[in-house]
Design an enzyme around this catalytic site. Structure first.
Site, PDB file in Angstrom:
ATOM      1  N   LYS A  80     -29.794  41.580  30.782  1.00  0.00           N
ATOM      2  CA  LYS A  80     -29.256  42.166  30.655  1.00  0.00           C
ATOM      3  C   LYS A  80     -30.240  43.790  30.348  1.00  0.00           C
ATOM      4  O   LYS A  80     -30.058  45.252  30.915  1.00  0.00           O
ATOM      5  CB  LYS A  80     -28.454  42.487  29.295  1.00  0.00           C
ATOM      6  CG  LYS A  80     -27.398  43.342  28.855  1.00  0.00           C
ATOM      7  CD  LYS A  80     -26.339  43.260  28.266  1.00  0.00           C
ATOM      8  CE  LYS A  80     -27.175  42.809  26.927  1.00  0.00           C
ATOM      9  NZ  LYS A  80     -26.970  43.832  26.109  1.00  0.00           N
ATOM     10  N   ARG A 129     -20.004  48.034  20.109  1.00  0.00           N
ATOM     11  CA  ARG A 129     -19.986  46.778  20.779  1.00  0.00           C
ATOM     12  C   ARG A 129     -18.362  46.376  19.658  1.00  0.00           C
ATOM     13  O   ARG A 129     -18.016  45.418  18.945  1.00  0.00           O
ATOM     14  CB  ARG A 129     -21.085  45.766  19.280  1.00  0.00           C
ATOM     15  CG  ARG A 129     -21.902  45.958  19.646  1.00  0.00           C
ATOM     16  CD  ARG A 129     -22.889  45.228  18.413  1.00  0.00           C
ATOM     17  NE  ARG A 129     -24.102  44.965  19.033  1.00  0.00           N
ATOM     18  CZ  ARG A 129     -24.626  44.045  19.786  1.00  0.00           C
ATOM     19  NH1 ARG A 129     -24.022  43.451  19.938  1.00  0.00           N
ATOM     20  NH2 ARG A 129     -26.165  44.460  20.181  1.00  0.00           N
ATOM     21  N   ARG A 166     -37.291  29.179  28.319  1.00  0.00           N
ATOM     22  CA  ARG A 166     -37.863  30.465  27.417  1.00  0.00           C
ATOM     23  C   ARG A 166     -38.379  30.765  26.638  1.00  0.00           C
ATOM     24  O   ARG A 166     -39.787  30.568  26.293  1.00  0.00           O
ATOM     25  CB  ARG A 166     -37.317  31.755  27.449  1.00  0.00           C
ATOM     26  CG  ARG A 166     -37.693  33.274  27.451  1.00  0.00           C
ATOM     27  CD  ARG A 166     -36.773  34.298  27.453  1.00  0.00           C
ATOM     28  NE  ARG A 166     -35.909  34.817  26.924  1.00  0.00           N
ATOM     29  CZ  ARG A 166     -35.376  35.786  27.301  1.00  0.00           C
ATOM     30  NH1 ARG A 166     -35.008  36.334  27.797  1.00  0.00           N
ATOM     31  NH2 ARG A 166     -34.135  35.836  25.954  1.00  0.00           N
ATOM     32  N   ARG A 207     -40.629  29.422  20.564  1.00  0.00           N
ATOM     33  CA  ARG A 207     -39.810  29.401  19.862  1.00  0.00           C
ATOM     34  C   ARG A 207     -38.654  28.388  19.166  1.00  0.00           C
ATOM     35  O   ARG A 207     -37.903  28.252  19.923  1.00  0.00           O
ATOM     36  CB  ARG A 207     -38.335  30.716  20.367  1.00  0.00           C
ATOM     37  CG  ARG A 207     -40.056  31.803  20.138  1.00  0.00           C
ATOM     38  CD  ARG A 207     -39.423  32.850  21.529  1.00  0.00           C
ATOM     39  NE  ARG A 207     -37.716  33.669  20.981  1.00  0.00           N
ATOM     40  CZ  ARG A 207     -37.310  34.358  21.760  1.00  0.00           C
ATOM     41  NH1 ARG A 207     -37.745  35.075  22.968  1.00  0.00           N
ATOM     42  NH2 ARG A 207     -35.863  34.931  21.213  1.00  0.00           N
ATOM     43  N   ARG A 242     -24.946  31.679  19.666  1.00  0.00           N
ATOM     44  CA  ARG A 242     -25.404  32.875  19.898  1.00  0.00           C
ATOM     45  C   ARG A 242     -24.235  33.349  21.681  1.00  0.00           C
ATOM     46  O   ARG A 242     -23.972  34.634  21.245  1.00  0.00           O
ATOM     47  CB  ARG A 242     -26.380  33.163  20.445  1.00  0.00           C
ATOM     48  CG  ARG A 242     -27.424  33.772  19.074  1.00  0.00           C
ATOM     49  CD  ARG A 242     -28.599  34.461  19.684  1.00  0.00           C
ATOM     50  NE  ARG A 242     -29.892  33.550  18.907  1.00  0.00           N
ATOM     51  CZ  ARG A 242     -30.849  33.092  19.067  1.00  0.00           C
ATOM     52  NH1 ARG A 242     -31.341  33.198  20.241  1.00  0.00           N
ATOM     53  NH2 ARG A 242     -31.202  32.724  18.556  1.00  0.00           N
TER      54      ARG A 242
END
Length: 196
Positions: free
Chosen positions: A15, A90, A129, A135, A146
């Site tokens: 996005k 949102r 990723r 990470r 998420r």
């Protein structure tokens, strides 16, 4: 060409990348609520000071303050002929606020670009990723959570705009240019052509 657009998409759908490309193509600012918060906090504006105190306490910034920050940003000169919103609205309350704000200016949202993608593909993309960037907090469980939160939070907003026929579903999987071309084609079909 002016365009008032919103982009939504699940984590990992690209996005942010596409938002920048669309904004450049139309010559409008990409307005990310995250960036607005960071800018106001960094500059120590009255709204920024308020937002920082709330975030430092670990709370979500309420709609009223988010709305004020967005209103302030949309009144800046570069947003006069359009904008691309990323991360706002949102909540359905924010949709109503934005409608009223734009109605005051005699305008409205032209289209909502919804990047759609297979959830398993996105999870795979985000795990890769995370591995590349080291990470460790981005494990499969966290990523799937998420995705779930995104779906729960975004469905009512997409539903509200969908009822007005404003939502353009675009396949978010593929190369950056490929997805970008699909977005431009969907917007052109809506009569919104970049660079005109």
């Amino acid at each position: 060409m002016s365009a008032r657009l919103i982009i939504v998409g699940p984590p990992g759908a690209g996005k942010g990348t596409q938002a920048g490309r669309i904004a450049d193509a139309f010559g409008i600012p990409a307005v990310s609520t995250g960036d607005i918060f960071r800018k106001n906090v960094a500059e120590g504006t009255p709204l920024g000071v308020q937002a920082k105190a709330i975030m430092d306490a670990g709370d979500y910034v309420p709609d009223s303050l988010t709305n004020e920050l967005v209103k302030s940003r949309l009144h800046e000169a570069d947003a006069e002929h359009g904008f691309l919103l990323d991360g706002y609205p949102r909540t359905v309350g924010q949709v109503d606020y934005l409608d009223a704000l734009l109605a005051e200016q005699g305008t409205g949202i032209d289209a909502v670009i919804q990047l759609v993608a297979d959830q398993d593909e996105l999870v795979g993309r985000l795990l890769k990723r995370a591995e590349e960037q080291g990470r460790s907090d981005d494990n499969e469980e966290t990523i799937r959570r998420r995705q779930q939160v995104y779906t729960e939070q975004t469905a009512p907003i997409v539903g509200a705009y969908g009822e007005r026929g404003l939502v353009l579903d675009v396949d978010g999987l593929g190369g950056i240019d490929e997805v970008g071309d699909r977005i431009q084609a969907a917007l052109s079909a809506r009569g919104l052509t970049a660079g005109v």
